[in-house]
Design a protein around this motif. Structure first.
Motif, PDB file in Angstrom:
ATOM      1  N   UNK A   1       0.845  -1.197   0.000  1.00  0.00           N
ATOM      2  CA  UNK A   1       0.000   0.000   0.000  1.00  0.00           C
ATOM      3  C   UNK A   1       0.880   1.247   0.000  1.00  0.00           C
ATOM      4  N   UNK A   2       0.660   2.116  -0.966  1.00  0.00           N
ATOM      5  CA  UNK A   2       1.404   3.372  -1.021  1.00  0.00           C
ATOM      6  C   UNK A   2       0.911   4.291   0.094  1.00  0.00           C
ATOM      7  N   UNK A   3       1.843   4.711   0.945  1.00  0.00           N
ATOM      8  CA  UNK A   3       1.496   5.619   2.037  1.00  0.00           C
ATOM      9  C   UNK A   3       1.645   7.065   1.600  1.00  0.00           C
ATOM     10  N   UNK A   4       2.747   7.364   0.901  1.00  0.00           N
ATOM     11  CA  UNK A   4       2.934   8.722   0.428  1.00  0.00           C
ATOM     12  C   UNK A   4       4.363   9.016   0.047  1.00  0.00           C
ATOM     13  N   UNK A   5       4.560  10.216  -0.466  1.00  0.00           N
ATOM     14  CA  UNK A   5       5.877  10.700  -0.863  1.00  0.00           C
ATOM     15  C   UNK A   5       6.392  11.658   0.199  1.00  0.00           C
ATOM     16  N   UNK A   6       7.619  11.428   0.660  1.00  0.00           N
ATOM     17  CA  UNK A   6       8.258  12.326   1.599  1.00  0.00           C
ATOM     18  C   UNK A   6       9.446  13.014   0.952  1.00  0.00           C
ATOM     19  N   UNK A   7      10.138  13.829   1.734  1.00  0.00           N
ATOM     20  CA  UNK A   7      11.307  14.530   1.203  1.00  0.00           C
ATOM     21  C   UNK A   7      12.383  13.550   0.754  1.00  0.00           C
ATOM     22  N   UNK A   8      12.472  12.412   1.466  1.00  0.00           N
ATOM     23  CA  UNK A   8      13.581  11.501   1.219  1.00  0.00           C
ATOM     24  C   UNK A   8      13.228  10.330   0.309  1.00  0.00           C
ATOM     25  N   UNK A   9      11.928  10.097   0.093  1.00  0.00           N
ATOM     26  CA  UNK A   9      11.577   8.983  -0.767  1.00  0.00           C
ATOM     27  C   UNK A   9      10.109   8.604  -0.668  1.00  0.00           C
ATOM     28  N   UNK A  10       9.785   7.434  -1.222  1.00  0.00           N
ATOM     29  CA  UNK A  10       8.422   6.926  -1.264  1.00  0.00           C
ATOM     30  C   UNK A  10       8.240   5.862  -0.188  1.00  0.00           C
ATOM     31  N   UNK A  11       7.106   5.946   0.531  1.00  0.00           N
ATOM     32  CA  UNK A  11       6.861   5.046   1.661  1.00  0.00           C
ATOM     33  C   UNK A  11       5.675   4.138   1.337  1.00  0.00           C
TER      34      UNK A  11
ATOM     35  N   UNK B   1       3.259   0.684   2.938  1.00  0.00           N
ATOM     36  CA  UNK B   1       2.906  -0.160   4.079  1.00  0.00           C
ATOM     37  C   UNK B   1       2.988  -1.610   3.634  1.00  0.00           C
ATOM     38  N   UNK B   2       3.814  -2.399   4.323  1.00  0.00           N
ATOM     39  CA  UNK B   2       4.056  -3.778   3.922  1.00  0.00           C
ATOM     40  C   UNK B   2       3.205  -4.769   4.699  1.00  0.00           C
ATOM     41  N   UNK B   3       2.608  -4.315   5.807  1.00  0.00           N
ATOM     42  CA  UNK B   3       1.875  -5.240   6.662  1.00  0.00           C
ATOM     43  C   UNK B   3       2.775  -5.811   7.739  1.00  0.00           C
ATOM     44  N   UNK B   4       2.171  -6.479   8.714  1.00  0.00           N
ATOM     45  CA  UNK B   4       2.907  -7.100   9.830  1.00  0.00           C
ATOM     46  C   UNK B   4       3.721  -6.074  10.615  1.00  0.00           C
ATOM     47  N   UNK B   5       3.211  -4.841  10.648  1.00  0.00           N
ATOM     48  CA  UNK B   5       3.900  -3.816  11.425  1.00  0.00           C
ATOM     49  C   UNK B   5       5.144  -3.268  10.776  1.00  0.00           C
ATOM     50  N   UNK B   6       5.252  -3.407   9.449  1.00  0.00           N
ATOM     51  CA  UNK B   6       6.444  -2.956   8.742  1.00  0.00           C
ATOM     52  C   UNK B   6       6.074  -1.982   7.619  1.00  0.00           C
ATOM     53  N   UNK B   7       6.993  -1.081   7.319  1.00  0.00           N
ATOM     54  CA  UNK B   7       6.859  -0.211   6.156  1.00  0.00           C
ATOM     55  C   UNK B   7       8.108  -0.362   5.284  1.00  0.00           C
ATOM     56  N   UNK B   8       7.965  -0.050   4.014  1.00  0.00           N
ATOM     57  CA  UNK B   8       9.097  -0.032   3.098  1.00  0.00           C
ATOM     58  C   UNK B   8       9.330   1.379   2.603  1.00  0.00           C
ATOM     59  N   UNK B   9      10.573   1.740   2.400  1.00  0.00           N
ATOM     60  CA  UNK B   9      10.897   3.067   1.886  1.00  0.00           C
ATOM     61  C   UNK B   9      11.870   2.919   0.722  1.00  0.00           C
ATOM     62  N   UNK B  10      11.535   3.554  -0.390  1.00  0.00           N
ATOM     63  CA  UNK B  10      12.441   3.631  -1.536  1.00  0.00           C
ATOM     64  C   UNK B  10      13.051   5.019  -1.503  1.00  0.00           C
ATOM     65  N   UNK B  11      14.355   5.077  -1.288  1.00  0.00           N
ATOM     66  CA  UNK B  11      15.033   6.355  -1.054  1.00  0.00           C
ATOM     67  C   UNK B  11      15.308   7.056  -2.372  1.00  0.00           C
ATOM     68  N   UNK B  12      15.139   8.360  -2.340  1.00  0.00           N
ATOM     69  CA  UNK B  12      15.277   9.159  -3.563  1.00  0.00           C
ATOM     70  C   UNK B  12      16.738   9.388  -3.921  1.00  0.00           C
ATOM     71  N   UNK B  13      17.574   9.706  -2.942  1.00  0.00           N
ATOM     72  CA  UNK B  13      18.951  10.082  -3.234  1.00  0.00           C
ATOM     73  C   UNK B  13      19.987   9.235  -2.503  1.00  0.00           C
ATOM     74  N   UNK B  14      19.722   8.854  -1.285  1.00  0.00           N
ATOM     75  CA  UNK B  14      20.731   8.112  -0.522  1.00  0.00           C
ATOM     76  C   UNK B  14      20.931   6.708  -1.077  1.00  0.00           C
ATOM     77  N   UNK B  15      22.214   6.306  -1.142  1.00  0.00           N
ATOM     78  CA  UNK B  15      22.544   4.954  -1.540  1.00  0.00           C
ATOM     79  C   UNK B  15      22.637   4.036  -0.339  1.00  0.00           C
ATOM     80  N   UNK B  16      22.813   2.750  -0.615  1.00  0.00           N
ATOM     81  CA  UNK B  16      22.880   1.754   0.465  1.00  0.00           C
ATOM     82  C   UNK B  16      23.995   2.092   1.445  1.00  0.00           C
TER      83      UNK B  16
END
Length: 292
Positions: free
Chosen positions: A7-17, A19-34
């Protein structure tokens, strides 16, 4: 991390968030690398060990997907204070509770390793050096908008270097974890208005003086509304009384933020945040706090 059914939660300054379920979220970062996220992972672990009375982010997995850094983090509970519909006094209580809790933290090596406004600063305390660097880097735009900027900056640095009450700054062992951006959208609360979580660490997070969080949280509570000055005065007064901070020192911390943060969103100073910082630097009480 499979985002195809997330589920797409929204766009923030740092990336896209997501909701993954089971009390977890995923974030795809816009600029920061691993590799750039590793210090943040370590910091979140150090933060989680502080025993704060509210939840904080915790990254449980770091990966790369389609050339972009992705993280899996625990989802934090609560409603943003900005959306909670609380009476002003109750909302102020939540801010005071958060700042007071952070005053009891102890910053460690992971906190000190974080960049501040993308600056690597080894000097202690951090704020004077950050103000010195950014005051010089953005002097043309600041001097064009702030009357007597050079003299103001020199006096501000003298006050910050001297420390609260003119005493030398505490050694690094006495530094607290400073969030740097305590504002209503970043505080989550329950239905009773109690803080349940604190979001968005990293941009100004560092090891330093909790008075910086007290000063900025009071000012950030309402930056642009018609009651902004009244909220600022009420919150600054409560935080000063609760934590024993000198009001002049809080104003110096706020001025430090205004110089360091003025151009954080637009280096040319063409946005509302820059105008707000300029207004702070022109306030009579701020000027009086920095006077000889």
């Amino acid at each position: 991390m499979d985002l195809s059914r997330a589920e797409l939660v929204g766009e923030g300054m740092e990336g896209t968030v997501y909701r993954l379920g089971r009390g977890l979220i995923g974030k795809v970062w816009r600029e920061r690398g691993v590799d750039e996220l590793r210090p943040l992972v370590d910091f979140y672990r150090e933060l989680a060990a502080q025993g704060l009375p509210f939840a904080t982010p915790l990254i449980v997995e770091v990966a790369e997907r389609d050339g972009r850094a992705c993280t899996v983090e625990r989802e934090l509970p609560g409603t943003p204070l900005s959306d909670a519909g609380l009476a002003p006094a109750a909302a102020h209580d939540a801010v005071v509770a958060v700042v007071t809790a952070l005053a009891a933290t102890t910053a460690g090596p992971a906190t000190r390793a974080l960049p501040v406004l993308n600056e690597r600063i080894a000097d202690r305390p951090v704020l004077p050096e950050l103000v010195r660097r950014r005051g010089a880097a953005f002097r043309p735009v600041l001097a064009a908008s702030v009357p007597g900027f050079d003299a103001l900056l020199a006096r501000l640095l003298a006050v910050l270097d001297a420390g609260p009450g003119g005493e030398p700054a505490a050694p690094a062992a006495g530094e607290r974890i400073v969030h740097g951006d305590i504002c209503p959208p970043n505080i989550l609360v329950d239905t009773a208005g109690r803080p349940t979580a604190l979001l968005d660490w990293g941009l100004l997070t560092t090891a330093g003086d909790n008075a910086f969080d007290a000063a900025t949280a009071a000012a950030f509570f309402d930056m642009y509304g018609p009651e902004a000055a009244a909220h600022h005065e009420a919150l600054a007064g409560r935080l000063a009384e609760t934590l024993g901070y000198d009001r002049r020192w809080l104003l110096a911390q706020l001025a430090g933020y205004a110089v360091a943060g003025a151009c954080v969103y637009d280096p040319a100073g063409r946005d509302g945040h820059f105008a707000w910082c300029v207004e702070v630097l022109g306030q009579a009480d701020v000027r009086a706090a920095l006077a000889d």
